[in-house]
Design a protein around this motif. Structure first.
Motif, PDB file in Angstrom:
ATOM      1  N   HIS A 171     -31.831  22.553 116.320  1.00  0.00           N
ATOM      2  CA  HIS A 171     -32.373  22.781 117.666  1.00  0.00           C
ATOM      3  C   HIS A 171     -31.585  23.834 118.446  1.00  0.00           C
ATOM      4  CE1 HIS A 171     -33.298  18.669 116.329  1.00  0.00           C
ATOM      5  NE2 HIS A 171     -34.510  19.097 116.587  1.00  0.00           N
ATOM      6  N   CYS A 220     -31.563  24.593 122.304  1.00  0.00           N
ATOM      7  CA  CYS A 220     -30.959  23.644 123.234  1.00  0.00           C
ATOM      8  C   CYS A 220     -29.467  23.907 123.396  1.00  0.00           C
ATOM      9  CB  CYS A 220     -31.171  22.218 122.751  1.00  0.00           C
ATOM     10  SG  CYS A 220     -32.909  21.784 122.709  1.00  0.00           S
ATOM     11  N   THR A 250     -25.963  25.648 124.717  1.00  0.00           N
ATOM     12  CA  THR A 250     -25.615  26.075 126.071  1.00  0.00           C
ATOM     13  C   THR A 250     -24.797  27.360 126.084  1.00  0.00           C
ATOM     14  OG1 THR A 250     -23.697  24.643 126.017  1.00  0.00           O
ATOM     15  CG2 THR A 250     -25.676  23.763 127.069  1.00  0.00           C
ATOM     16  N   HIS A 297     -28.444  26.123 129.578  1.00  0.00           N
ATOM     17  CA  HIS A 297     -29.786  25.893 129.053  1.00  0.00           C
ATOM     18  C   HIS A 297     -30.771  26.950 129.532  1.00  0.00           C
ATOM     19  CE1 HIS A 297     -29.047  22.283 126.895  1.00  0.00           C
ATOM     20  NE2 HIS A 297     -28.558  21.648 127.944  1.00  0.00           N
ATOM     21  N   THR A 338     -37.274  20.992 120.926  1.00  0.00           N
ATOM     22  CA  THR A 338     -36.322  20.019 121.471  1.00  0.00           C
ATOM     23  C   THR A 338     -36.049  18.941 120.422  1.00  0.00           C
ATOM     24  OG1 THR A 338     -38.014  18.553 122.329  1.00  0.00           O
ATOM     25  CG2 THR A 338     -37.337  20.359 123.774  1.00  0.00           C
TER      26      THR A 338
END
Lengths: 309, 445
Positions: free
Chosen positions: B250, B253, B255, B340, B401
């Motif tokens: 993923h 997702c 950061t 994000h 997600t």
């Protein structure tokens, strides 16, 4: 217990998948010899895919039949909207370009700076004949209710033998088209697919085609369009697509146009090409065919350079 | 041969799998090697040179592994020589593409098996146990031969020694394969039509909204395309009793960009980390750290594609990661929400260098994103496009997600899950028949 259960599902899955594949292949095998017999468009489709492709085409044909009228209206509306909204932005860029074009390309009685005098309805009784580039025009930038007789690989040698099925025609040959309706003007824009033949025989065929069109449509004004160049990579790598060669062909076409009354020649290359004569990357993503926006620019240019007597 | 083709799904794999399941176990490795050769040759027989390159490099790899196995104190220059030989075809072709206009296309899978062979040779040089036949099998293993993931030597040699032949591995492998197929066929290829449309209109000839939509669709397309192919490979591996490493976690997702690359094409970025960045950075000091990162990114950029766009992309990645390391990384850590927002946007914008072919085109695209244009366009073009792709776009966003996977883990053993998968599989078959086969996106770079 649960282990045997799981094993059962995966096993079933694979058997079912394989069974469906075999079923599809057999059905395809039969369909190819019955329903799809002789259909050229399915020749490259494998047996296994054939039933599904046929389903897709049937569904698409059904959908097309019903809402066709409304969609064509919509697209017409949107194209007229576009031209009005875009005029502000395109005027600046195209006026100076068309100025250049006229010096070289249009030697007959073309009007350069009167975009307001002619609108799209001027092209209602017009027929465009041409290759894939004209197809780009037909798909992205139709003018008025003009007809488009065009397709991939159309050349001066095959325009009378090809059949066209599109928004304007159903399985029609050029002879049928020319016999069925009277046009006020006809644009003939082929030649890009003829570069492999000797120029003399291409021009002989060009003359023949032109005279045939004039014979069937004596009242129509005929405009011969210059062959549009290719981008640098294609020009260099494919024999016959060199700018020099295409310019020679265009000069011959221009000469041919000058021999007849009511026949004109227009060169569009300045609109699409850079200073070396190569098709700009912005107007073509593959170096030969035109992008949608380039087709729209072309259509505007055709309006601007419309022949008014 | 590609996984999402009829000939693979219904002809090659069933026959291969039956042979593998029911033949005596000790034949397993020969069946895998034979099957892999058939798999590769069926896809490339028109270009025998590609087969020759694969055979040649594999032989060099096997020879080098055997040599280092015998001579525990082999000289370092010997290793360097072998690595140069192994990397030569890939590096030469990639560099040639930068400076020469017309270059031959890359042999199928060259990027992946080069990385794999280098990993094996270095493993052997560092004292790992290798057997010639295992090196051949580990290189040619068809689930990962042409599109990864790149296996970790220790792990794959262990699996080659003793594949895990369990029923529930076949179950879970089959499920992985179908999920991967659906990611590729239902999400990635459908979203690919958006870029096709944009290319058709010309990068400068689309509305601002469509340009942004194109970036979003490509970001999801490239993810699901690579993910789908990796999942299919992992699924096939499991069915044969091999546990290939996960390639994605993923990524959108993440950061930070640094974290993104620990979640996107994990095995490839890990390879460049292990064999390029870490050895260079180990020389010590901040300067070496920066140089290591730059060299690592340039190498990875060139590995990814051909052309200057990938060099620019690599430099951008390097810049972003250095920026995070020295400047703003701490803020991203402090406020994850910031990360994000930041990661999808910068990664998406950088993909523009993958979408376009030349820096000039990329420039045109960027200008379009901020609304500067020279060409005409239809201001409502995005509506037409979004009406066509919105279901796939929504699926793409949702499946990017981790939540769907969490749910799937709870229900995947049920009958309902199998029925869903079968329906999904039928949809994929329909799409395969009617929409043409888009090959793996990476092949086109």
């Amino acid at each position: 217990m649960s282990k045997t259960k799981k094993r059962y599902y995966a096993f079933l899955f694979m058997i079912a998948a394989e069974a469906i594949a075999i079923l599809l292949t057999c059905t395809g095998f039969i369909l190819r010899r019955t329903v799809a017999k002789g259909a050229e468009q399915y020749e490259t489709v494998s047996d296994i895919a054939l039933p599904l492709v046929l389903i897709r085409d049937r569904v698409a044909a059904k959908e097309e039949k019903e809402p066709q009228e409304t969609t064509t209206k919509e697209t017409e509306e949107s194209t007229t909207k576009e031209t009005t909204t875009e005029e502000a932005t395109t005027d600046e860029t195209t006026t100076d370009e068309s100025g250049e074009t006229t010096t070289e390309g249009t030697d007959e009685s073309t009007t350069e700076e009167t975009p307001a005098a002619i609108d799209e309805s001027y092209f209602d009784e017009t027929l465009f004949i041409g290759d894939a580039r004209v197809d780009d025009l037909a798909n992205n930038a139709r003018l008025g209710t003009a007809d488009y007789f065009c397709g991939e690989n159309f050349s001066i040698f095959n325009i009378f033998s090809k059949k066209v099925t599109n928004d304007d025609f159903r399985n029609a040959t050029l002879d049928q088209v020319l016999a069925s309706k009277s046009y006020t003007q006809i644009y003939l824009m082929v030649g890009f697919n003829d570069t492999e033949y000797p120029l003399s025989s291409v021009m002989k065929q060009y003359t023949y085609a032109l005279e045939r069109i004039m014979e069937l449509q004596p009242q129509a004004r005929i405009i011969l369009g210059a062959v549009i160049h290719a981008n640098e990579e294609t020009s260099r790598s494919v024999e016959g697509y060199a700018v020099k060669d295409l310019n020679t062909m265009n000069a011959e076409i221009k000469e041919l146009a000058q021999q007849y009354d009511g026949v004109y020649f227009i060169d569009w290359n300045d609109l699409f090409c850079d200073e070396n004569g190569y098709l700009r990357s912005a107007v073509s993503s593959d170096g030969v065919h035109l992008t949608a926006s380039a087709a729209k620019e072309w259509a505007e240019e055709i309006v601007k350079q419309a022949i008014v007597e | 041969m590609i996984f999402n083709s009829f000939s693979f799904l219904f002809l090659f794999f069933p026959l291969f799998f039956l042979a593998y399941l029911y033949a005596p176990r000790e034949w397993g490795k020969y069946i895998i090697i034979g099957g892999s050769v058939v798999f590769y040759v069926l896809g490339t027989w028109r270009n025998p040179l590609e087969i020759a390159v694969l055979a040649g490099l594999t032989l060099i790899g096997v020879g080098a592994c055997a040599l280092f196995q015998q001579d525990r104190y082999a000289k370092k220059w010997l290793l360097v020589l072998v690595l140069v030989l192994l990397a030569a075809p890939l590096v030469c072709l990639k560099l040639a593409a930068l400076f020469v206009k017309e270059t031959p296309s890359l042999p199928l899978g060259l990027g992946f098996y080069t990385l794999q062979l280098i990993a094996f040779v270095i493993y052997a040089y560092r004292g790992g146990q290798t057997k010639p036949l295992a090196v051949v099998e580990g290189t040619l293993f068809f689930p990962k031969l042409i599109s990864g993931p790149v296996a970790v030597p220790e792990e794959i040699f262990e699996d080659i020694e003793a594949p895990v032949r369990k029923r529930n591995w076949i179950d879970s492998g089959l499920q992985d394969f179908v999920v991967g197929l659906a990611c590729k066929m239902v999400i990635a290829d459908r979203l690919g039509s958006v870029l096709y449309e944009i290319r058709g209109a010309g990068f400068g000839g689309v509305s601002v909204l469509l340009a942004w939509l194109g970036v979003l669709c490509f970001a999801l397309e490239i993810y699901f395309d690579f993910l789908g192919y990796s999942r299919m490979a992992i699924g096939l591996g499991k069915m044969l009793g091999f546990l290939l490493p996960e390639n994605f976690d993923h990524p959108y997702c993440a950061t930070s960009v640094r974290e993104f690359w620990t979640r996107f094409m994990i095995t490839v970025s890990q390879w460049f980390e292990n064999y390029v960045r870490i050895p260079l950075a180990n020389k010590g000091g901040t300067a070496w750290f920066v140089i290591a990162s730059l060299v690592g990114w340039l190498a990875m950029g060139i590995w990814f594609g051909t052309g200057w766009n990938f060099v620019i992309w690599a430099i951008l990645m390097f810049g972003l990661i250095m920026g995070e390391h020295f400047l703003f990384g701490k803020y991203l850590e402090k406020y994850p929400i910031l990360g994000h927002i930041y990661v999808p946007i910068v990664i998406g914008l950088c993909w523009i260098f993958f979408i376009t072919k030349t820096p000039g085109e990329a420039g045109t695209y960027f200008l379009r994103l901020i609304g500067v244009t020279k060409m005409t366009f239809d201001p409502n073009d995005w509506k037409v496009v979004i009406a066509k792709v919105w279901p796939f776009l929504a699926c793409g966003v949702i499946f990017a997600t981790p939540y769907p996977q969490m749910l799937w883990k709870k229900i995947h053993k049920s009958l309902g899950a199998w029925i869903c998968l079968f329906v999904l599989f039928l949809i994929c078959v329909y799409l395969m028949a009617t929409a043409g086969n888009d090959p793996f996106l990476l092949f086109s770079f």
